[in-house]
Every structure is written in structure tokens, then in C-alpha cells.
Design a protein around this motif. Structure first.
Motif, short mmCIF file in Angstrom:
data_model
loop_
_atom_site.label_atom_id
_atom_site.label_comp_id
_atom_site.label_asym_id
_atom_site.label_seq_id
_atom_site.Cartn_x
_atom_site.Cartn_y
_atom_site.Cartn_z
N GLY A 354 0.81 -1.22 0.00
CA GLY A 354 0.00 0.00 0.00
C GLY A 354 0.84 1.26 0.00
O GLY A 354 0.38 2.31 -0.46
N ASP A 355 2.07 1.17 0.50
CA ASP A 355 2.96 2.34 0.49
C ASP A 355 3.28 2.76 -0.94
O ASP A 355 3.37 3.95 -1.26
N VAL A 356 3.46 1.77 -1.81
CA VAL A 356 3.72 2.06 -3.22
C VAL A 356 2.44 2.48 -3.92
O VAL A 356 2.45 3.35 -4.80
N ASP A 357 1.31 1.88 -3.52
CA ASP A 357 0.03 2.30 -4.08
C ASP A 357 -0.20 3.79 -3.88
O ASP A 357 -0.72 4.49 -4.75
N VAL A 358 0.19 4.29 -2.70
CA VAL A 358 0.08 5.72 -2.42
C VAL A 358 0.93 6.52 -3.41
O VAL A 358 0.50 7.55 -3.94
N MET A 359 2.13 6.01 -3.63
CA MET A 359 3.06 6.72 -4.54
C MET A 359 2.48 6.82 -5.95
O MET A 359 2.79 7.75 -6.69
N THR A 360 1.65 5.87 -6.34
CA THR A 360 1.10 5.89 -7.69
C THR A 360 -0.31 6.49 -7.72
O THR A 360 -0.60 7.36 -8.54
N HIS A 361 -1.18 6.05 -6.79
CA HIS A 361 -2.57 6.51 -6.80
C HIS A 361 -2.67 8.00 -6.46
O HIS A 361 -3.21 8.79 -7.25
N GLU A 362 -2.14 8.38 -5.30
CA GLU A 362 -2.27 9.79 -4.90
C GLU A 362 -1.45 10.70 -5.81
O GLU A 362 -1.81 11.85 -6.04
N CYS A 363 -0.35 10.18 -6.35
CA CYS A 363 0.42 10.98 -7.31
C CYS A 363 -0.33 11.15 -8.61
O CYS A 363 -0.09 12.11 -9.35
N GLY A 364 -1.25 10.23 -8.93
CA GLY A 364 -2.11 10.42 -10.09
C GLY A 364 -2.99 11.65 -9.91
O GLY A 364 -3.13 12.48 -10.83
N HIS A 365 -3.58 11.76 -8.72
CA HIS A 365 -4.35 12.98 -8.41
C HIS A 365 -3.45 14.22 -8.46
O HIS A 365 -3.79 15.23 -9.06
N ALA A 366 -2.32 14.11 -7.75
CA ALA A 366 -1.45 15.27 -7.59
C ALA A 366 -0.85 15.72 -8.92
O ALA A 366 -0.71 16.92 -9.18
N PHE A 367 -0.50 14.77 -9.78
CA PHE A 367 0.06 15.10 -11.09
C PHE A 367 -0.95 15.89 -11.91
O PHE A 367 -0.61 16.90 -12.52
N GLN A 368 -2.20 15.45 -11.89
CA GLN A 368 -3.23 16.18 -12.64
C GLN A 368 -3.41 17.59 -12.06
O GLN A 368 -3.54 18.57 -12.80
N GLY A 369 -3.40 17.68 -10.72
CA GLY A 369 -3.51 19.00 -10.10
C GLY A 369 -2.34 19.90 -10.45
O GLY A 369 -2.50 21.11 -10.66
N TYR A 370 -1.16 19.30 -10.53
CA TYR A 370 0.03 20.07 -10.90
C TYR A 370 -0.04 20.53 -12.36
O TYR A 370 0.28 21.69 -12.67
#
Length: 559
Positions: A354-370
Motif C-alpha cells: 500500500g505504500d507504493v500504491d500511495v506513490m502511484t494513486h495519490e500521485c495520479g491525483h497530484a500530477f493532474q492537479g500540478y
């Protein structure tokens, strides 16, 4: 934009008082009324943007710090303050939007901020009225009470004091005896708070039903859909989607679970085996959290120039709060500090995949926001949740070929687990949604009757599962540890809708990765400029609401 050299932990915080907000908001409202042209109104609208950014930056920052340590008295008081005043802030926002919606210069404004914006305002006006303010305040208090109750629930396990997030690594241990013991202590703790969980939800259902009645709706389902800004589909579309899942995906997932049962060498899948995919245990990240970030940096630097720039921005400004610790709210999320144009990521690392899932899932949100953080029109980033979750869940698959960096020689195991987990999630998410629709259609149900509804739904959506030795879960209470049920009614189906879109991207990337990534970038940059089905069609992705969609998807999935 504020200071470009900021660090998240060092950002100054000052409460936005309701008095200062009301004064500024009234000034904007009066200026808008007095504007003599569309262009003048648009200039006033930019002042609205400035106020919106300032207020929500403060609220998000206070919430982040409160969530990071619910025992911090200062930020607990700040959270309680915003729980009380946020409905009043909403009231002014709706008053302003009503003026905008009915403006005699609306054609000009629509040319500036878009047709979808006005559709969303129309929905917003159906979702809120000042009559709801006391009920919204009570709802906020109940939600905060639930979050604090879960965050402060701790267990003693093998010499450690752990909250539920930190216990998770033992719940997914490769040793079944360890899983059973961990599940037992979690169950024992949940049994001590089960009455309070029932009480909080009982009050939330009554509160939300009262909100619906105050707005002259038959029940909260309609109001809940308005709250979720569903601007291109309705509950009938969602029911059709769920029915397709039951007909085609549940049998497919059931066969997949049977293969998993054989793989992990057990006679019957019990709930303690639900998240376990291999006899030697699930793959876990190699190394420390710092190693995960180093691997993430390499991965995003190689994926695309855009992701390289994004991840370096996140690291330079230390925009992650992801280490698990006591008194930290469970779960994970991404949000935006609008005044800084900065995405933030909150999570609870616990030593599992799940630690890696965070790196990919939440970064998907954050990348779009960026990618879209400098859009002049704020409404173009006012994305609906199924769109947002398509960004994040698709990113999970796009990063798949770098998983050897995180898991060493078990990269292939992770990719297999990731795909199977994505498929098995969809029936569960649909079950959560159907449960909520039943509960809010029949608010008179008792806590015991609600649990009976859940058990019936589990038989339909997860026929492979047993809860033989757990008095909490076997009593139809699994949903009580799914925070979305308490915090965000009707959100959960958005994950399911998005997961089917992510699987479509996965199917395309398996054939032509570059083409799939270009489609994903285009979809991300669309943000909220269009309606969800239209934005999907624009990049060659089917809408999940089309008849026959799930059947076709199942036929194309390659396990």
C-alpha cells in the motif's frame, strides 16, 4: 502564487475568521451586482477566485495538520471552528453563484468560464440553502467524531501499540496464524466501539434525511447526488452499471478468487485471506520509505518530462505527509493548497505494498492537479470525483513497468496482485454504493436492520467470502470501517466507475504504451472543461454507462 521556496511543514497558518470572510464576500457580491458589463463582472469574478483560494488554502492546511495528529489541541480547535463556519462560507458562495447563474451578462460569462461551470452551479443551487446550515454543522461534528474515534483506536499486538493503519502489515502477513491473531485483536477493539459506531451513523442518517426533507426532496439519495455534482449521469445510470457488474464481473471475480484460493493453499477464503495473493505473502517494498521515494523519483523521471518536473516539485517542497504514526487519521488523500499552486499528499505508510500504491494513486491525483494548477479559470479544475479517480487509478497502471524498482524480483507478483485487486475492488465498491442507496431510501431502518441489508448484499457481490470467526465482521459491520460511508455519501461508486476506465487505459497501454500515455495526458488536461462521458470519448475511451460495457471489458481483460 506565494513564496516559491516554501516547505509544507514551514507554511504559516492563520485562521480565516467568518467575520473577515463575510466582509470580503459581501464586498464581492455588491461589486458583482453593480457591474455594468460582462467584462466588469468577470473582473469581479477574479476577486472571488482570490478569496476562494485564500479561504480553502487555510482550511486544507488546518485539516492536514489536524489529520496528522488528532491529539494536537490547537488544530483540533481549528478543525472544530471550520466545522462550524464552513456551512456559512458555503452560504455566501451559493449566494454569489446564484447571482452569476442569473446574470444578465451570462452569455459573456459563459464564454469565459464555460457551459459546464453553469451546469455545476445549477446543481449546486439544488444542493444547498441556508436552511441547511445548522444541519450541516451537526453533520460536520459527527463526521469529525467518527474520524477521531477511528484514529485514536489502538491495539496491543506483539509488544507494539498500533493504530489500525499500522496493524495492516500484520493483517496481510504471509503467515496465516499472524493474520488470524491480528484480525482477532482488531475485532476485539472494534467490538468495544461498535455501539458508538452505530450511534454516530444513526445520527448521520437522520441528519442527512432531515437535510433532504428541508430541501423538499423525497430522500437523501437525490440530495446526495447533487452534493457529488453528478452533472452527466443519474442514479438510473449507476444502477445499470451495478447490475452489469453483478451479471458479468462478479462471476469473473469469483473465478479469480477461486484461483487465488488455490494459489495460497487454503480450503475456504476467510476474510483474513481477503487481501492476500500469494502463498509466500504479498510483495512488500524493498527498503525504507526513503528508498521508496528514491525509486519514485527515478520512475517519474523516466515516465515523461511532465512527471519528472512534477515529482521534483513535490520533493523540493516536501509536499508528502505519508509516514504512519499514532493519532494520525487513517487512509490517504490528495488536496491542493491553491494559494501555492501545490498538491499535497497525506497517507499512512505501514510497510505493505500500500505504500507504493500511495506513490502511484495519490500521485495520479497530484500530477493532474500540478498539470492544471495555473489554469486561470478555477472552475476548470472543479472536477467531479469519477474524473479525479480515473486520473489516479490509471496512473497506478501506467507506473506498472517500474515496479521492479520497488519490489525487486517480485515486480511481476505486484503487477499480478495489482490487476486482481483492481478487478475484485469493483464489486465491493458497488456493494458500498447500493448499501447507501438502500439506507438513505429507507432511513427508518434500525442499526440491526442496516447490518442485515449489508449481509444480503455481501452474498450477492462477494459470494466467495466467509467471516466464520469474527463477531464484528460476521454481524454485517464491514462498512463501519470504510470511512467514505460516514464522511462522503455516494462517493464510493466513483472509484468503481473510474476503475473500469483505468482498465481501459491498461488494455490500450498493453498494446501501445505511448499512445495510451498521450491519451491520458490529454484527458488529464481536459480536467473539468467537459462532461465526463464526452471527455472519455474524446480520447477514445468508452463510457462505463453504456449497455454491454462490462461484458466487453471482462472479455478483454488478460489476467
Amino acid at each position: 502564487m506565494e513564496d516559491e521556496n516554501f516547505k509544507l511543514s514551514e507554511l504559516p497558518y492563520e485562521r480565516i475568521t467568518i467575520e473577515s470572510f463575510e466582509k470580503e464576500a459581501l464586498g464581492i457580491i455588491n461589486e458583482f451586482k453593480e457591474a455594468k458589463s460582462g467584462e466588469e463582472q468577470f473582473q469581479v469574478h477574479k476577486k472571488y477566485y482570490s478569496l476562494y483560494k485564500k479561504v480553502y488554502t487555510a482550511i486544507v492546511l488546518a485539516g492536514l495538520r489536524h489529520n496528522g495528529d488528532v491529539s494536537n489541541k490547537f488544530y483540533e480547535e481549528e478543525q472544530e471552528y471550520y466545522d462550524e463556519v464552513s456551512p456559512k462560507i458555503k452560504s455566501y458562495q451559493v449566494k454569489y453563484q446564484k447571482l452569476l447563474f442569473n446574470s444578465k451578462y451570462r452569455p459573456f460569462m459563459e464564454s469565459k468560464i464555460g457551459e459546464v461551470t453553469f451546469k455545476n452551479i445549477e446543481i449546486q443551487l439544488k444542493a444547498f440553502d441556508d436552511v441547511l446550515i445548522p444541519l450541516k454543522q451537526e453533520e460536520n461534528t459527527l463526521v469529525s467524531r467518527y474520524n477521531k474515534l477511528i484514529a485514536q483506536s489502538k491495539v496491543e499486538f506483539r509488544g507494539e501499540t498500533l493504530n489500525f493503519s499500522l496493524l495492516e502489515k500484520y493483517l496481510k502477513s504471509d503467515n496465516r496464524k499472524t493474520r488470524v491473531e491480528a484480525a482477532k485483536v482488531k475485532c476485539e477493539k472494534l467490538l468495544t466501539i461498535q455501539d458508538e459506531l452505530d450511534e454516530i451513523y444513526d445520527k448521520l442518517v437522520a441528519n442527512r434525511d432531515a437535510q433532504a426533507k428541508a430541501m423538499n426532496y423525497e430522500n437523501y439519495v437525490e440530495l446526495g447526488y447533487y452534493n457529488m455534482k453528478r452533472n452527466s449521469y443519474d442514479k438510473n445510470d449507476v444502477a445499470n452499471f451495478r447490475n452489469q457488474v453483478k451479471k458479468y464481473l462478479v462471476p469473473f471475480a469469483t473465478k479469480m478468487h477461486e484461483e487465488r484460493r488455490k494459489r495460497i493453499g487454503i480450503d475456504k477464503l476467510d476474510f483474513v485471506d481477503e487481501g492476500v495473493y500469494f502463498l509466500n505473502g504479498n510483495p512488500v517494498p524493498v527498503g525504507t520509505p526513503n528508498d521508496i521515494f528514491a525509486a519514485g523519483k527515478k520512475m517519474y523521471s523516466e515516465l515523461s518530462p511532465e512527471t519528472k518536473e512534477f515529482f521534483e516539485f513535490m520533493l523540493n517542497h516536501e509536499l508528502f505527509d505519508v509516514l504512519g504514526r499514532p493519532n494520525k487519521v487513517t487512509g490517504g488523500y490528495m488536496d491542493m493548497l491553491l494559494s501555492y499552486g501545490a498538491p499535497i499528499i497525506f497517507a499512512n505508510f505501514n510497510g505493505t505494498s500500500g505504500d507504493v500504491d500511495v506513490m502511484t494513486h495519490e500521485c495520479g491525483h497530484a500530477f493532474q492537479g500540478y498539470l492544471t494548477r495555473e489554469y486561470d479559470i478555477i472552475e476548470h479544475n472543479d472536477i467531479t470525483m469519477e474524473t479525479a479517480e480515473t486520473h489516479s487509478m490509471s496512473m497506478e497502471f501506467f507506473t506498472g513497468k517500474w515496479m521492479d524498482l520497488f519490489f525487486g524480483d517480485r515486480g511481476n507478483d505486484y503487477r499480478k496482485m495489482q490487476l486482481e485487486d483492481a478487478i475484485s475492488f469493483i464489486p465491493y465498491g458497488c456493494m458500498i454504493d447500493e448499501f447507501q442507496e438502500i439506507i438513505y431510501t429507507r432511513p427508518e431502518l434500525t442499526p440491526k436492520e442496516r447490518r442485515r441489508v449489508w449481509k444480503e448484499l455481501e452474498n450477492n457481490y462477494k459470494p466467495h467470502l466467509s467471516y466464520k470467526d469474527d463477531p464484528f465482521y460476521s454481524d454485517g459491520r464491514r462498512w463501519q470501517v470504510q470511512k467514505h460511508v460516514y464522511n462522503y455519501p455516494f462517493y464510493y461508486i466513483d472509484y468503481c466507475i473510474a476503475q473500469t476506465c483505468a482498465l481501459q487505459f491498461k488494455i490500450i497501454m498493453d498494446e501501445n504504451y505511448k499512445d495510451a500515455w498521450n491519451k491520458y495526458l490529454e484527458f488529464s488536461l481536459e480536467s473539468a472543461k467537459g462532461y465526463f462521458p464526452n471527455m472519455l470519448h474524446k480520447v477514445g475511451i468508452k463510457s462505463p454507462f453504456e449497455d454491454g460495457f462490462i461484458k466487453e471489458l471482462v472479455e478483454k481483460i488478460k489476467l
